[in-house]
Motif scaffolding. Structure first.
Motif, PDB file in Angstrom:
ATOM      1  N   GLN A 150      43.219  39.823  34.388  1.00  0.00           N
ATOM      2  CA  GLN A 150      43.071  41.019  35.207  1.00  0.00           C
ATOM      3  C   GLN A 150      41.962  41.920  34.673  1.00  0.00           C
ATOM      4  O   GLN A 150      41.200  42.518  35.439  1.00  0.00           O
ATOM      5  CB  GLN A 150      44.397  41.772  35.255  1.00  0.00           C
ATOM      6  N   GLN A 179      38.782  40.354  35.626  1.00  0.00           N
ATOM      7  CA  GLN A 179      38.569  40.568  37.050  1.00  0.00           C
ATOM      8  C   GLN A 179      37.989  41.961  37.293  1.00  0.00           C
ATOM      9  O   GLN A 179      37.059  42.128  38.091  1.00  0.00           O
ATOM     10  CB  GLN A 179      39.899  40.410  37.798  1.00  0.00           C
ATOM     11  N   LEU A 238      38.351  31.415  37.237  1.00  0.00           N
ATOM     12  CA  LEU A 238      38.337  32.235  36.020  1.00  0.00           C
ATOM     13  C   LEU A 238      39.747  32.440  35.490  1.00  0.00           C
ATOM     14  O   LEU A 238      40.009  32.260  34.289  1.00  0.00           O
ATOM     15  CB  LEU A 238      37.683  33.584  36.316  1.00  0.00           C
ATOM     16  N   ARG A 239      40.657  32.782  36.387  1.00  0.00           N
ATOM     17  CA  ARG A 239      42.042  33.018  35.977  1.00  0.00           C
ATOM     18  C   ARG A 239      42.668  31.746  35.418  1.00  0.00           C
ATOM     19  O   ARG A 239      43.348  31.776  34.373  1.00  0.00           O
ATOM     20  CB  ARG A 239      42.852  33.529  37.166  1.00  0.00           C
ATOM     21  N   MET A 257      37.133  33.633  41.242  1.00  0.00           N
ATOM     22  CA  MET A 257      38.155  34.416  40.550  1.00  0.00           C
ATOM     23  C   MET A 257      39.366  33.554  40.199  1.00  0.00           C
ATOM     24  O   MET A 257      39.966  33.714  39.125  1.00  0.00           O
ATOM     25  CB  MET A 257      38.582  35.601  41.413  1.00  0.00           C
ATOM     26  N   GLN A 258      39.723  32.622  41.074  1.00  0.00           N
ATOM     27  CA  GLN A 258      40.835  31.726  40.785  1.00  0.00           C
ATOM     28  C   GLN A 258      40.487  30.797  39.631  1.00  0.00           C
ATOM     29  O   GLN A 258      41.322  30.538  38.746  1.00  0.00           O
ATOM     30  CB  GLN A 258      41.185  30.900  42.030  1.00  0.00           C
ATOM     31  N   ILE A 299      34.357  42.046  36.369  1.00  0.00           N
ATOM     32  CA  ILE A 299      33.515  41.370  37.355  1.00  0.00           C
ATOM     33  C   ILE A 299      33.306  42.255  38.584  1.00  0.00           C
ATOM     34  O   ILE A 299      32.214  42.301  39.163  1.00  0.00           O
ATOM     35  CB  ILE A 299      34.134  40.020  37.746  1.00  0.00           C
ATOM     36  N   VAL A 316      32.695  40.412  45.145  1.00  0.00           N
ATOM     37  CA  VAL A 316      31.990  39.404  44.354  1.00  0.00           C
ATOM     38  C   VAL A 316      31.173  38.483  45.267  1.00  0.00           C
ATOM     39  O   VAL A 316      30.102  38.006  44.880  1.00  0.00           O
ATOM     40  CB  VAL A 316      32.993  38.582  43.514  1.00  0.00           C
ATOM     41  N   THR A 363      38.339  41.997  45.630  1.00  0.00           N
ATOM     42  CA  THR A 363      37.502  41.391  44.595  1.00  0.00           C
ATOM     43  C   THR A 363      36.699  40.225  45.150  1.00  0.00           C
ATOM     44  O   THR A 363      35.492  40.106  44.907  1.00  0.00           O
ATOM     45  CB  THR A 363      38.372  40.899  43.424  1.00  0.00           C
ATOM     46  N   ALA A 364      37.361  39.346  45.903  1.00  0.00           N
ATOM     47  CA  ALA A 364      36.667  38.193  46.480  1.00  0.00           C
ATOM     48  C   ALA A 364      35.542  38.635  47.404  1.00  0.00           C
ATOM     49  O   ALA A 364      34.443  38.065  47.383  1.00  0.00           O
ATOM     50  CB  ALA A 364      37.662  37.314  47.239  1.00  0.00           C
ATOM     51  N   SER A 403      43.021  41.353  44.944  1.00  0.00           N
ATOM     52  CA  SER A 403      42.394  40.029  44.892  1.00  0.00           C
ATOM     53  C   SER A 403      41.443  39.830  46.063  1.00  0.00           C
ATOM     54  O   SER A 403      40.340  39.281  45.901  1.00  0.00           O
ATOM     55  CB  SER A 403      43.466  38.938  44.898  1.00  0.00           C
TER      56      SER A 403
END
Length: 278
Positions: free
Chosen positions: A258, A261, A243-244, A240-241, A264, A218, A214-215, A211
């Motif tokens: 996932q 994610q 989106l989830r 991302m949060q 992305i 992105v 990814t942050a 996570s």
């Protein structure tokens, strides 16, 4: 989205933001830290052992554990010369195992009101965990853009050999970066434990490293180092949060989130590569 829903999403993303800030510093040096999730679990395991002495000693021990993990990682990278992914993989596995040993592989309820207030309290209507994440984001942005240490981090990430030839303290800076990442991960573990009202080293921080990476990616920080986008990292975590949460709200399984994610991440890396090639 209602105010209550927004508040819930911000509270949930705050620990991710804190870990991602440390990860951004590490990636800025062309490294990576896979042990952040295990560091969170280790901090959570230590809390019940020292809360009997008060909140401050418990917090100090948890943060010291994070600093120790970071120091080991930084030493393996800067002095021993291991690749960051290999150096941090050792504590990715061993850190969580140590946390489980400390906690006797059991979930332990947290009843300390001072600690619980960190997870549930608010100031001027803003959750404390969100305020802490915001303050840390500002502090890291200041560190990167306004201090000698921040400039050294970026220079080392851009060209480590040239930085060493220029006389920069490469080893000391690398160790400092990994220590900061470890401390931030430990703090995220403390806040997540306070929010969940329980210490659960077996699951706390699971996949947090992904996570955080990814942050950062992105958010526009390149994986080959030399640049750190703090505001972009925060925005990446929020994206991302969101989106989830959106996918789950539409009754889609977490596995779909996932997969999205992963898509992305690939898109972000591709865009960054195309931007550098121009």
């Amino acid at each position: 989205m209602t105010v209550d829903n927004l508040r819930t999403q911000l509270v949930q993303v705050a620990p991710i933001v804190i870990v991602a800030l440390g990860m951004a510093l590490v990636i800025g040096t062309e490294g990576v830290d896979l042990s952040v999730g295990s560091t969170m679990a280790l901090a959570a395991a230590l809390l019940p052992l020292y809360l009997g002495y008060g909140l401050v000693p418990a917090l100090v021990m948890a943060l010291l554990a994070g600093a120790l993990v970071g120091a080991v990682n930084g030493t393996l990278v800067s002095l021993v010369g291991l690749q960051p992914i290999v150096a941090t993989l050792a504590l990715f596995v061993g850190g969580r195992g140590l946390a489980l040993v400390m906690a006797d592989s059991q979930l332990k309820q947290i009843v300390n009101p001072d600690l619980l207030s960190l997870g549930t309290g608010s100031f001027l209507g803003i959750p404390l965990v969100v305020l802490i994440a915001g303050v840390l984001a500002v502090a890291v942005a200041f560190l990167v853009t306004r201090t000698t240490f921040g400039r050294q981090v970026v220079a080392i990430g851009g060209n480590r050999s040239a930085a060493a030839l220029a006389g920069l303290p490469v080893r000391r800076v690398l160790i400092g970066v990994y220590v900061l990442c470890g401390v931030l991960a430990a703090l995220a573990g403390v806040l997540a434990t306070a929010r969940l009202t329980a210490s659960d080293p077996s699951s706390l921080g699971t996949l947090m490293e992904l996570s955080a990476i990814t942050a950062v990616v992105v958010g526009g920080t390149p994986l080959n180092g030399g640049s750190i986008r703090v505001l972009g990292t925060v925005a990446g975590a929020l994206l991302m949060q969101l989106l989830r949460a959106t996918l789950i709200k539409h009754d889609l399984p977490d596995s779909t989130a996932q997969i999205a994610q992963a898509a992305i991440i690939i898109a972000a890396v591709y865009v960054a590569r195309e931007r550098r090639s121009r």
